[in-house]
Design a protein around this motif. Structure first.
Motif, PDB file in Angstrom:
ATOM      1  N   GLU A   1      -3.500  -5.052  15.954  1.00 25.69           N
ATOM      2  CA  GLU A   1      -2.371  -5.779  15.612  1.00 25.69           C
ATOM      3  C   GLU A   1      -2.758  -7.235  15.754  1.00 25.69           C
ATOM      4  OE1 GLU A   1      -2.574  -3.464  17.815  1.00 25.69           O
ATOM      5  OE2 GLU A   1      -1.524  -1.685  17.449  1.00 25.69           O
TER       6      GLU A   1
ATOM      7  N   LEU B   1       5.556  -8.711  -7.759  1.00 28.01           N
ATOM      8  CA  LEU B   1       4.710  -8.587  -6.493  1.00 28.01           C
ATOM      9  C   LEU B   1       4.981  -9.379  -5.783  1.00 28.01           C
ATOM     10  CD1 LEU B   1       0.983  -7.007  -6.549  1.00 28.01           C
ATOM     11  CD2 LEU B   1       3.341  -6.448  -5.222  1.00 28.01           C
TER      12      LEU B   1
ATOM     13  N   PHE C   1      -0.631  -2.554   2.901  1.00 27.85           N
ATOM     14  CA  PHE C   1       0.890  -2.894   1.974  1.00 27.85           C
ATOM     15  C   PHE C   1       0.585  -4.057   1.668  1.00 27.85           C
ATOM     16  CE2 PHE C   1       4.495  -4.533   1.420  1.00 27.85           C
ATOM     17  CZ  PHE C   1       4.949  -3.877   0.150  1.00 27.85           C
ATOM     18  N   ASN C   2       0.381  -5.129   2.557  1.00 30.34           N
ATOM     19  CA  ASN C   2       0.067  -6.559   3.239  1.00 30.34           C
ATOM     20  C   ASN C   2      -0.840  -6.717   2.080  1.00 30.34           C
ATOM     21  OD1 ASN C   2       2.588  -6.498   4.164  1.00 30.34           O
ATOM     22  ND2 ASN C   2       1.689  -7.622   5.832  1.00 30.34           N
TER      23      ASN C   2
ATOM     24  N   LEU D   1      -0.403  -6.954  -1.208  1.00 28.47           N
ATOM     25  CA  LEU D   1       0.613  -8.220  -1.906  1.00 28.47           C
ATOM     26  C   LEU D   1      -0.432  -9.321  -1.610  1.00 28.47           C
ATOM     27  CD1 LEU D   1       2.985  -8.644  -2.354  1.00 28.47           C
ATOM     28  CD2 LEU D   1       3.686  -8.896  -0.488  1.00 28.47           C
TER      29      LEU D   1
ATOM     30  N   TYR E   1      -6.600  -9.342   7.144  1.00 30.65           N
ATOM     31  CA  TYR E   1      -6.074  -7.817   7.439  1.00 30.65           C
ATOM     32  C   TYR E   1      -6.994  -6.519   7.185  1.00 30.65           C
ATOM     33  CZ  TYR E   1      -2.067  -9.639   5.803  1.00 30.65           C
ATOM     34  OH  TYR E   1      -0.224 -10.198   6.422  1.00 30.65           O
TER      35      TYR E   1
ATOM     36  N   TYR F   1      -3.952  -8.382  12.411  1.00 24.40           N
ATOM     37  CA  TYR F   1      -2.476  -8.070  11.617  1.00 24.40           C
ATOM     38  C   TYR F   1      -1.483  -9.133  11.438  1.00 24.40           C
ATOM     39  CZ  TYR F   1       1.370  -5.856   9.100  1.00 24.40           C
ATOM     40  OH  TYR F   1       2.306  -5.667   8.666  1.00 24.40           O
TER      41      TYR F   1
ATOM     42  N   SER G   1       4.647  -4.899  19.541  1.00 24.43           N
ATOM     43  CA  SER G   1       3.651  -4.567  20.700  1.00 24.43           C
ATOM     44  C   SER G   1       2.786  -4.199  20.031  1.00 24.43           C
ATOM     45  CB  SER G   1       4.581  -3.163  20.893  1.00 24.43           C
ATOM     46  OG  SER G   1       4.435  -2.468  20.095  1.00 24.43           O
ATOM     47  N   ALA G   2       1.302  -4.011  20.806  1.00 26.85           N
ATOM     48  CA  ALA G   2       0.267  -3.511  20.574  1.00 26.85           C
ATOM     49  C   ALA G   2       0.210  -2.634  22.172  1.00 26.85           C
ATOM     50  CB  ALA G   2      -1.138  -4.513  20.553  1.00 26.85           C
TER      51      ALA G   2
ATOM     52  N   LYS H   1       3.291  -6.778  13.994  1.00 26.95           N
ATOM     53  CA  LYS H   1       3.420  -5.848  14.892  1.00 26.95           C
ATOM     54  C   LYS H   1       3.737  -6.273  16.261  1.00 26.95           C
ATOM     55  CE  LYS H   1       0.551  -2.702  12.385  1.00 26.95           C
ATOM     56  NZ  LYS H   1       1.138  -1.681  12.055  1.00 26.95           N
TER      57      LYS H   1
ATOM     58  N   ASP I   1      -3.080   2.686   8.483  1.00 25.53           N
ATOM     59  CA  ASP I   1      -1.976   1.657   8.765  1.00 25.53           C
ATOM     60  C   ASP I   1      -1.502   1.270   7.502  1.00 25.53           C
ATOM     61  OD1 ASP I   1      -0.934  -0.005  11.658  1.00 25.53           O
ATOM     62  OD2 ASP I   1       0.000  -0.441   9.274  1.00 25.53           O
ATOM     63  N   GLU I   2      -0.747   1.708   7.260  1.00 26.68           N
ATOM     64  CA  GLU I   2      -0.353   1.337   6.359  1.00 26.68           C
ATOM     65  C   GLU I   2       0.430   0.307   5.439  1.00 26.68           C
ATOM     66  OE1 GLU I   2       3.741   2.807   3.172  1.00 26.68           O
ATOM     67  OE2 GLU I   2       3.634   4.024   5.080  1.00 26.68           O
ATOM     68  N   ASP I   3       1.130  -0.494   6.725  1.00 28.52           N
ATOM     69  CA  ASP I   3       1.397  -2.226   6.535  1.00 28.52           C
ATOM     70  C   ASP I   3       0.224  -3.166   6.166  1.00 28.52           C
ATOM     71  OD1 ASP I   3       3.561  -1.406   8.179  1.00 28.52           O
ATOM     72  OD2 ASP I   3       4.047  -1.780   9.390  1.00 28.52           O
TER      73      ASP I   3
ATOM     74  N   ASP J   1       7.946  -9.423   0.018  1.00 30.83           N
ATOM     75  CA  ASP J   1       6.925 -10.201   1.012  1.00 30.83           C
ATOM     76  C   ASP J   1       6.375  -9.016   1.751  1.00 30.83           C
ATOM     77  OD1 ASP J   1       6.666 -12.273   2.581  1.00 30.83           O
ATOM     78  OD2 ASP J   1       8.546 -12.224   3.191  1.00 30.83           O
ATOM     79  N   ILE J   2       5.611  -9.552   1.980  1.00 31.63           N
ATOM     80  CA  ILE J   2       4.979  -8.959   3.038  1.00 31.63           C
ATOM     81  C   ILE J   2       5.815  -8.227   4.505  1.00 31.63           C
ATOM     82  CG2 ILE J   2       2.977 -10.275   2.986  1.00 31.63           C
ATOM     83  CD1 ILE J   2       2.890 -11.795   5.861  1.00 31.63           C
ATOM     84  N   ARG J   3       5.161  -7.467   5.089  1.00 30.32           N
ATOM     85  CA  ARG J   3       5.740  -6.275   5.850  1.00 30.32           C
ATOM     86  C   ARG J   3       5.723  -7.025   7.368  1.00 30.32           C
ATOM     87  NH1 ARG J   3       3.976  -0.312   5.131  1.00 30.32           N
ATOM     88  NH2 ARG J   3       5.746  -0.491   2.773  1.00 30.32           N
ATOM     89  N   PHE J   4       6.563  -6.957   8.262  1.00 31.84           N
ATOM     90  CA  PHE J   4       6.471  -7.822   9.781  1.00 31.84           C
ATOM     91  C   PHE J   4       5.837  -7.654  10.171  1.00 31.84           C
ATOM     92  CE2 PHE J   4       8.884  -9.035  13.740  1.00 31.84           C
ATOM     93  CZ  PHE J   4       8.947 -10.715  12.945  1.00 31.84           C
TER      94      PHE J   4
ATOM     95  N   LEU K   1      -4.155  -4.752  24.111  1.00 32.35           N
ATOM     96  CA  LEU K   1      -4.207  -5.969  23.178  1.00 32.35           C
ATOM     97  C   LEU K   1      -5.720  -6.488  23.625  1.00 32.35           C
ATOM     98  CD1 LEU K   1      -2.563  -7.967  21.996  1.00 32.35           C
ATOM     99  CD2 LEU K   1      -2.077  -8.586  24.210  1.00 32.35           C
TER     100      LEU K   1
END
Lengths: 249, 597
Positions: A57, B425, A94-95, A98, A79, A60, B436-437, B434, A89-91, B429-432, B440
């Motif tokens: 995380e 493309l 995707f990133n 991109l 990444y 990422y 929480s982990a 995370k 992990d799909e996110d 935008d990129i995804r947000f 960690l």
């Protein structure tokens, strides 16, 4: 004895005051990211890196912070790091895709035989830890069933079917696990971090430039010499790059 | 056919396109070298956008010059350019040079709309009348006219400028001329100089005679290769006015040849000479490798329109080479931008200036490029090398380098360099991140390096191995017992049979049958390695059949067993003969069975 204990507790409180807990750093970095202060968010996540190994995380989120600052080389690097830990992990996928669209070098990967492509897809479908746990569970199950077969004359009719099925699944996952452990321990990859990177024919700054790589390009490290790495591209090109210009995955 | 009018009685000066709000006031003469006794024109011109001249300009007292008419000729012109009016008004005074020497026309005052303006002073030279000119016989004939081409140099380097002028030398008025054969300049790059209109006459003395010289063509030529180059002769046709010869001396002073309207008009053709120029190769010693053939003196200036820019933003790099000489020979500089830039073809423009006797000018090369990556980029300096014919050496001038600081521009503006698919493309935008982990910080290595993994791998394996070995051991043990029983089966049966025989003889029939039945089943059980207790007849039969025992024998065996059972559980047991025969039969069956198994 009491004195020692007091000293210890004092030292512990001092440490906790000096260094923030990783969780609160993570929270703070997320807040910075939300308020679009990407450079500060990146610095905060980097702080976590200095604490030791972090979860995917963090990598990422670091990738996202770099992407927002248009540091695409670093974004790809983080990444990829995250993907090593969480390949499903799909996110991240995707990133990463991109970000790759923003890269200058679109290295043409020689097309694989389609079966090989699926093979690789299957191989990298689970993380190494998942594979390890699957293998150990199947292994124990398998041994249990062998014992049953050994000691009990009267067994359910489908017992043998189940046994063969487990043997098959176990063999496949064990193969994938061993292959992954082998690849991880032998194949070293890196990402070009700097904007533009001259790839030299020899480990010498005065050597001829064989080709130019831009940030985000993925290379395989073949050998190292002093301040240099010998790298290899997917399409077979080989050259030398300074250590500082790449990030080892 | 071009026709030039040489002399104007009244000069019309057209107002040039004037810029600015100021009023300009100028005084000019039609020529500055004048033969004594000749008339000339002095023009006073007022120009601007608000011309309002009151009265006539006051002509100050003149020395050595006399005013012919007190009232000047006037002319006005109005021009409207781009909606702006500009006017000019000029006055022409007709003057005569009366005395030889250098004279100055002092500033002339002009009043325009209440303001006083002054013109610049003009210096003129009045030369003495040619002595031979006064001799009537020599004055004005066709022989007094010739046409010549003059080169400023007989020897030159490749690329060095040579001035070529074609002139008419004449002692009689030339009213018109027209070129009939224009030379061409093979082996030269030629630049024609514009002529000042009206063509001014120059006074030259050749072989003691004063001529009026009219330059009708001026060329700057630059040889393009070495060797002996020649310029073919030019030909012109002139209209000459030959004055009448037998005029009285008194009138000579009065009617100057130039104003004589009664001369005889003659048309004649003139041919100039061939001009030869020896052109030398440029010295090879010290020739720079990047020499492109520039001869003269040059300099270079490079500019960039900005040094701080973002990716996707265009930058203009401009190289300006300027100087005196064959500027057109400049080769385009190499494009200073590398592959990280989107490059456009070089744009070049040149400007040739002809001032006095030299061709100068500049050549501008413009490079436009759009950076694709952010980095510091240095545009190296540009060096122009040229041959200086004055010092006879190669020289060079360099411009400093420029450093561009290219920053990452916003992705959208860089769209031009991305393909359509990529833009599509990028719009996403990129995804947000995370938020929480779970864990960690990873304090442990991968699962497969942990102790419990190894334990779970090897532990069960060990257990299984132990269990397998134990099971094997047990089986071995059992097998040993069976073997022992098998080996002991026949003696045991014999023993039991002997026992049974004793019981039979002692008439203990109950026990006898029990013993015989035990012998029967015990033998089979031991031989087959199965427990004797609870052995069913059906199981026995099937097991015997598995062992591929003769059906007859199995049948006998079953019969024996049944006989025993019958005897044991029925009351009909007191038949001794039967007992003897039954015993014999059972003995035989056991013997046969022992053999078969």
């Amino acid at each position: 004895m009491i004195r020692i204990f007091v000293w210890l507790s004092l030292a512990a409180s001092a440490i906790s005051q000096v260094s923030e807990a990783p969780e609160s750093v993570f929270e703070r970095a997320g807040e910075l990211y939300r308020t679009k202060r990407y450079a500060e968010a990146e610095a905060a996540y980097q702080e976590l890196l200095s604490h030791g190994n972090v979860s995917y995380e963090v990598y990422y989120n670091l990738g996202n912070s770099c992407f927002k600052q248009k540091k695409y080389g670093y974004a790809v690097f983080f990444y990829e790091k995250a993907l090593r830990q969480a390949p499903g992990d799909e996110d991240i996928f995707f990133n990463l895709e991109l970000t790759r669209a923003h890269l200058k070098d679109q290295i043409i990967i020689p097309p694989d035989f389609f079966l090989f492509h699926y093979y690789r897809l299957a191989l990298y479908f689970f993380s190494i830890d998942t594979l390890a746990i699957a293998v150990i569970v199947l292994w124990n199950l398998l041994l249990l069933m062998l014992l049953i077969k050994l000691f009990f004359q009267h067994r359910p009719r489908l017992f043998n079917f189940a046994l063969y099925g487990i043997v098959l699944i176990f063999t496949l996952s064990a193969y994938a696990f061993v292959a992954r452990v082998y690849i991880d321990s032998t194949k070293e990859e890196a990402i070009i971090l700097n904007g533009v990177c001259d790839i030299k024919s020899e480990p010498d700054p005065a050597a001829a430039t064989v080709f130019i790589l831009h940030e985000g390009a993925k290379v395989e490290i073949r050998s190292a010499a002093d301040e240099w790495f010998e790298i290899r591209l997917v399409d077979g090109k080989v050259g030398w790059v300074r250590r500082g210009d790449v990030g080892i995955l | 056919m071009k026709t030039y009018s040489f002399f104007f009685i009244i000069n019309f000066y057209f107002a040039a396109a004037l810029s600015g709000q100021t009023i300009r006031c100028e005084a000019t003469v039609d020529r500055t070298t004048i033969e004594a006794g000749e008339t000339f024109t002095l023009s006073v011109e007022v120009s601007g956008d608000d011309v309002d001249v009151r009265g006539i300009p006051e002509l100050p007292a003149l020395k050595g010059i006399e005013l012919l008419y007190p009232n000047p000729g006037e002319s006005t012109s109005i021009q409207i350019i781009n909606g702006r009016k500009s006017e000019s008004k000029s006055f022409q005074f007709f003057l005569r040079a009366s005395q030889t020497g250098r004279w100055t026309i002092p500033p002339i005052k002009v009043h325009n709309a209440g303001t006083e303006y002054q013109t610049q002073p003009i210096t003129i030279e009045v030369v003495g009348k040619n002595s031979s000119g006064n001799a009537g016989s020599a004055f004005g004939s066709e022989a007094d006219v010739f046409f010549a081409g003059v080169a400023s140099k007989k020897e030159a380097y490749v690329g060095e400028q040579v001035m070529v002028e074609f002139r008419i030398y004449s002692r009689v008025p030339v009213t018109q001329y027209s070129p009939t054969k224009v030379p061409n300049f093979p082996g030269f790059w030629a630049e024609e100089f514009p002529l000042k209109e009206p063509i001014q006459a120059e006074r030259v003395t050749i072989n003691g005679k004063t001529y009026s010289s009219y330059t009708i063509k001026r060329m700057a030529v630059f040889p393009t290769h070495s060797g002996s180059l020649k310029i073919e002769p030019a030909e012109i046709e002139c209209e000459l006015r030959i004055p009448r010869k037998n005029r009285g001396g008194l009138f000579d002073d009065f009617f100057t040849p130039f104003n004589d309207p009664f001369g005889e008009v003659v048309t004649k053709k003139f041919l100039s000479d061939t001009i030869r120029i020896r052109v030398n190769e440029l010295p090879s010693q010290g020739k720079p490798s990047d020499f492109s053939g520039l001869v003269g003196t040059f300099d270079v200036k490079t500019t960039v329109d900005k040094t701080q820019l973002k990716t996707g933003e265009a930058v203009l790099y401009r190289v300006e080479i300027y100087g005196v000489g064959n500027i057109k020979s400049v080769d385009a500089p190499e494009n200073p931008f590398n592959e990280e830039f989107e490059k456009y073809p070089v744009k070049s423009s040149d400007e040739i200036l002809k001032n006095g006797n030299v061709v100068s000018g500049k050549k501008i090369f413009e490079f436009v490029a759009i950076p694709r990556t952010s980095r510091m980029y240095e545009i190296p300096g540009y060096t122009v090398s040229y041959f200086n014919p004055e010092t006879k050496k190669y020289e060079f001038q360099s411009s400093p380098s420029h450093t561009l600081t290219i920053e990452q521009g916003s992705g959208m503006t860089a769209g031009g360099s991305l393909s359509k698919e990529e833009v599509a493309l990028i719009a996403k935008d990129i995804r947000f991140i995370k938020t929480s982990a779970e864990n960690l910080m990873i304090t442990r290595g991968p699962v497969y390096t942990r102790w419990w993994f190894i334990l779970l791998w090897l532990g069960p394996l060990g257990l299984t191995v132990v269990a397998f070995v134990y099971q094997r051991y047990q089986a071995q043990q059992n097998a040993d017992i069976v073997k022992l029983k098998y080996r002991k089966a026949s003696p045991m049966a014999k023993k039991r049979l002997n026992q049974a025989e004793k019981l039979m003889k002692a008439q203990k029939l109950d026990t006898f049958y029990t013993e015989v039945a035990k012998t029967l089943t015990g033998l089979i059980a031991d031989k087959l390695g199965i427990p004797e207790a609870g052995l069913m007849t059906d199981t026995l039969v099937s097991m015997l059949r598995e062992k591929k025992i003769d059906e007859q024998l199995i049948g006998d065996y079953i019969t024996c067993l049944q006989l025993c059972d019958q005897a044991r559980f029925s009351f009909d047991r007191n038949v001794p003969e039967k007992v003897e025969s039954v015993y014999e039969r059972i003995r035989e069956t056991i013997f046969n069975m022992d053999k078969a198994l």
